[in-house]
Write an enzyme that holds these catalytic residues in place. Structure first.
Site, PDB file in Angstrom:
ATOM      1  N   ASP A 222       0.846  -1.187   0.000  1.00  0.00           N
ATOM      2  CA  ASP A 222       0.000   0.000   0.000  1.00  0.00           C
ATOM      3  C   ASP A 222       0.883   1.238   0.000  1.00  0.00           C
ATOM      4  O   ASP A 222       2.100   1.137  -0.190  1.00  0.00           O
ATOM      5  CB  ASP A 222      -0.904  -0.018   1.242  1.00  0.00           C
ATOM      6  CG  ASP A 222      -2.271   0.593   0.977  1.00  0.00           C
ATOM      7  OD1 ASP A 222      -2.329   1.799   0.654  1.00  0.00           O
ATOM      8  OD2 ASP A 222      -3.277  -0.128   1.079  1.00  0.00           O
ATOM      9  N   HIS A 254      -3.909   6.420   2.729  1.00  0.00           N
ATOM     10  CA  HIS A 254      -4.594   5.150   2.457  1.00  0.00           C
ATOM     11  C   HIS A 254      -3.935   3.995   3.205  1.00  0.00           C
ATOM     12  O   HIS A 254      -4.619   3.187   3.854  1.00  0.00           O
ATOM     13  CB  HIS A 254      -4.607   4.876   0.961  1.00  0.00           C
ATOM     14  CG  HIS A 254      -5.441   3.699   0.577  1.00  0.00           C
ATOM     15  ND1 HIS A 254      -4.972   2.407   0.599  1.00  0.00           N
ATOM     16  CD2 HIS A 254      -6.731   3.614   0.168  1.00  0.00           C
ATOM     17  CE1 HIS A 254      -5.924   1.574   0.207  1.00  0.00           C
ATOM     18  NE2 HIS A 254      -7.007   2.285  -0.060  1.00  0.00           N
ATOM     19  N   SER A 410     -11.067  -1.847  -1.452  1.00  0.00           N
ATOM     20  CA  SER A 410      -9.791  -1.894  -0.727  1.00  0.00           C
ATOM     21  C   SER A 410     -10.009  -2.058   0.766  1.00  0.00           C
ATOM     22  O   SER A 410      -9.219  -2.696   1.453  1.00  0.00           O
ATOM     23  CB  SER A 410      -8.968  -0.636  -0.993  1.00  0.00           C
ATOM     24  OG  SER A 410      -9.577   0.497  -0.447  1.00  0.00           O
TER      25      SER A 410
END
Length: 466
Positions: A222, A254, A410
């Site tokens: 990520d 994120h 996600s």
């Protein structure tokens, strides 16, 4: 059944090359020792693969981090088959994303060579004028990847000629993007002792999960995790950037949000699913000169190699995009070593082509559910979908510590990572059972049995967490 899609269109036959191929292979073989290969310790280069981080909207228009997705959850509790709600999408900002998904984007001046012979590299250098930038030996996965630079010739045209000489070695440098929507306003008055309690309850997880994750190692691929975030203080996190010196890391929360879903600490007011686990965080995303955030296939393969080598048993990849042979090989080697890779289905909408790595048979593809257990309206669909887990209208943490409701496939990934890891640790289920959908408690949410919207449905597991 999953039907594999071709990695690239087959190269057109080049008769002159075909006639002399065997002779060239023999004649160039002796040049192997003369090839310049950088030292094994050289930094990784920009790999090759454009991944629509599952934060992106596609044909359906939005993205994982879209603040309005929560508001549309009620509307999306309608027909599961049509993806739910009909709210207006913030389309103007997302045209580029849908175009990128259709265009099979790649770096125009680079190619990758997977496990190349010295003859193949010699031909590329001497006959095609390509430059060997670096060689990466992925020892944990048993792969070698060479990054090649092109000078004045388009990548696809060069690839066709190289494949006429050696069909299986050379591949495009696809790019993978985190396509995030504008962040939602911070939630006021919702910061309770257990913001994730309703989502945990949906999968049978204890709301008070402080003891979960003990003696387990999980990994994520990520954006970089902000380890000093208040909710992560005290968590066991080890991070590693998978960038070369020319690449700049991106400031994006994120990865931090995904990490908090997994190992958020009770003392920080946001108890994750498995706070006692050790989290390995690989960060291959970087900023292009254009300002866009991307990861590439080599970066993803290097990330998997590091995570496997460090002992991760379950790895979450909250990203999605086109198929790439280098990424395929890394996934297959990881699976052969007993590692379970969980991947986001993608947010391209129900008409989108299958996204990778989720559509690869070596990965567990997960889609996202609203609190009403409808499918997330922008989730990609297909026969490769295996499970559906919470991921829409989910309270997540931003870089500044404020809660934000975000949506996207996600955010379903960490729920699957926790379920698989804890069940393997407690010997409740095996990896083979997760891949077959057998022997577990499941809530069937769509058509009876496995379907392209929800897969086998919502898995439920009550862990002992001792």
């Amino acid at each position: 059944m999953l039907h594999s899609t071709p990695l690239c269109p087959p190269a057109r036959a080049a008769r002159p090359l075909g006639l002399v191929r065997a002779g060239l292979l023999a004649g160039l073989g002796f040049l192997g020792p003369l090839l310049w290969l950088p030292p094994l310790g050289t930094a990784p280069g920009p790999g090759s693969a454009l991944v629509w981080a599952d934060d992106g909207g596609g044909d359906d228009g939005g993205g994982d981090d879209s603040g309005d997705d929560g508001g549309s959850a009620a509307g999306s509790s309608g027909s599961a088959a049509d993806g739910g709600g009909s709210g207006a999408d913030p389309a103007p900002a997302w045209g580029w994303f849908a175009a990128a998904q259709r265009a099979d984007e790649h770096l125009p001046n680079e190619l990758l060579a997977l496990n190349p012979s010295s003859a193949a590299l010699a031909y590329a250098r001497l006959q095609m004028g390509v430059e060997v930038l670096e060689t990466r030996n992925l020892r944990g996965l048993g792969l070698q990847v060479v990054r090649l630079r092109l000078h004045g010739v388009p990548a696809r045209a060069t690839l066709e000629r190289l494949r006429a000489f050696d069909a299986g070695t050379f591949h495009l440098q696809h790019l993978y993007a985190l396509a995030q929507t504008p962040r939602a306003p911070a939630l006021a008055g919702e910061r309770g002792a257990e913001p994730m309690a309703p989502s945990k309850l949906a999968i049978g997880w204890p709301a008070a999960s402080a003891a979960c994750g003990r003696n387990q190692i999980v990994g994520i691929v990520d954006t970089e995790v902000q380890a000093g975030h208040p909710a992560l203080r005290g968590a066991q996190i080890r991070s590693q950037r998978k960038l070369n010196p020319e690449q700049s890391a991106v400031a994006d929360d994120h990865g931090t949000a995904i990490a908090a879903l997994l190992v958020g600490q009770p003392a920080g007011g946001y108890t994750g699913l498995m706070p006692r686990a050790r989290l390995l965080a690989a960060a291959p995303f970087y900023r292009l000169p254009s300002g866009q955030t991307r990861a590439d296939a080599l970066g993803l393969a290097l990330s998997l190699d590091w995570l496997v080598g460090q002992g991760a048993q379950v790895i979450g990849m909250s990203l999605a995009g086109p198929r790439n042979a280098v990424l395929d090989a890394a996934l297959e080697r990881a699976r052969a070593r007993g590692v379970v890779v969980v991947a986001a289905a993608g947010n391209g909408g129900r008409a989108a082509a299958p996204a990778f790595p989720a559509a690869h048979p070596s990965a567990l593809a997960v889609t996202a559910l609203t609190p009403a257990q409808a499918v997330y309206r922008r989730a990609s669909q297909g026969e490769h979908i295996r499970f559906a887990l919470p991921g829409a209208d989910l309270p997540t943490l931003g870089r500044d510590g404020a809660l934000q409701r975000r949506s996207g496939t996600s955010f379903a990934v960490p729920f699957m990572v926790a379920l698989v890891s804890q069940s393997l640790h407690e010997r409740q289920l095996s990896a083979a059972q997760w891949f077959s959908g057998q022997g577990m408690a499941l809530q069937d949410l769509g058509a009876p049995g496995r379907d392209p919207v929800f897969g086998w449905g919502l898995p439920r597991l009550t862990p002992r967490c001792r």
